[in-house]
Enzyme design. Structure first.
Site, PDB file in Angstrom:
ATOM      1  N   VAL A  46       0.794  -1.162  -0.089  1.00  0.00           N
ATOM      2  CA  VAL A  46       0.047   0.082  -0.252  1.00  0.00           C
ATOM      3  C   VAL A  46       0.861   1.277  -0.130  1.00  0.00           C
ATOM      4  O   VAL A  46       0.571   2.287  -0.662  1.00  0.00           O
ATOM      5  CB  VAL A  46      -1.192   0.142   1.171  1.00  0.00           C
ATOM      6  CG1 VAL A  46      -1.797   1.237   1.255  1.00  0.00           C
ATOM      7  CG2 VAL A  46      -1.851  -1.207   1.310  1.00  0.00           C
ATOM      8  N   CYS A  47       2.041   1.213   0.870  1.00  0.00           N
ATOM      9  CA  CYS A  47       2.865   2.254   0.750  1.00  0.00           C
ATOM     10  C   CYS A  47       3.500   3.152  -0.509  1.00  0.00           C
ATOM     11  O   CYS A  47       3.105   4.269  -0.563  1.00  0.00           O
ATOM     12  CB  CYS A  47       4.283   1.939   1.772  1.00  0.00           C
ATOM     13  SG  CYS A  47       3.757   1.306   3.322  1.00  0.00           S
ATOM     14  N   PRO A  48       3.795   2.239  -1.501  1.00  0.00           N
ATOM     15  CA  PRO A  48       4.152   2.878  -2.617  1.00  0.00           C
ATOM     16  C   PRO A  48       3.026   3.627  -3.520  1.00  0.00           C
ATOM     17  O   PRO A  48       3.207   4.649  -3.913  1.00  0.00           O
ATOM     18  CB  PRO A  48       4.706   1.746  -3.485  1.00  0.00           C
ATOM     19  CG  PRO A  48       4.374   0.569  -2.919  1.00  0.00           C
ATOM     20  CD  PRO A  48       4.098   0.804  -1.478  1.00  0.00           C
TER      21      PRO A  48
END
Length: 187
Positions: A46-48
């Site tokens: 999810v972070c990128p």
């Protein structure tokens, strides 16, 4: 206790920005609006998508006088490696802060100590260094840079227009409210 309207606690950290390692502290946030954007870890899922979304909207934040600081408990070296390896992260021009000592994650109360990671926490800081907006999401729920832009615009408006408030779904240029006894029961 809520961190709303509290001053950012002192910190010193090393960050990666535009191909260089730089030092950052709470003093870098004084005199301008800042967003401190915590995420669990580099090289994840999810972070990128979140960091890429911020990168796509960074110019708009800059036009508003807002600096972005993404923060994870990874090192600045890991941030550089991720920046070099990922097409999505390669777009980032804002500051990527390393927090391997957990100082910032503890200061902003987003540390998941058992995992050594940070929650998805978003903090909007005014030019006086005070926290005006806090949003914490569970690990599997990504954030939206457009909604963050809207919230920052509202915070900036309220900051420069004492006595006015922004109603739900307020967008720049729309009507605000001036709380008074005459409005009670009429909204």
């Amino acid at each position: 206790m809520s961190l709303i309207n509290t001053e950012v606690k002192p910190f010193h950290a090393t960050a990666y920005k535009n191909g260089e390692f730089i030092e950052v502290s709470e003093q870098d946030m004084i005199g301008k609006w800042s967003v401190v954007f915590f995420y669990p870890a580099d090289f994840t899922f999810v972070c990128p998508t979140e960091l890429g979304d911020l990168a796509d909207n960074y110019a708009e934040f800059q036009k508003m006088g807002v600096e972005i600081y993404s923060v994870s408990t990874d090192t600045h070296f890991t941030h550089k490696a991720w920046h070099d390896a990922s097409e999505e992260i390669k777009k980032i021009q804002y500051t990527m802060v390393g927090d391997p000592t957990w100082t910032l994650a503890k200061n902003f109360e987003v540390l998941i100590e058992a995992e050594g990671l940070a929650d998805r926490g978003t903090f909007v800081i005014d030019p006086e260094g005070k926290i005006q907006i806090i949003e914490i999401n569970a690990g599997g729920i990504g954030r939206d840079a457009q909604e963050l832009l809207r919230k920052v615009k509202a915070a900036q408006y309220v900051h420069t227009h004492p006595g006015e408030v922004c109603p739900a779904k307020w967008k720049e240029g729309e009507a605000t409210l001036a709380p008074s006894i005459d409005l009670i029961g009429k909204i």
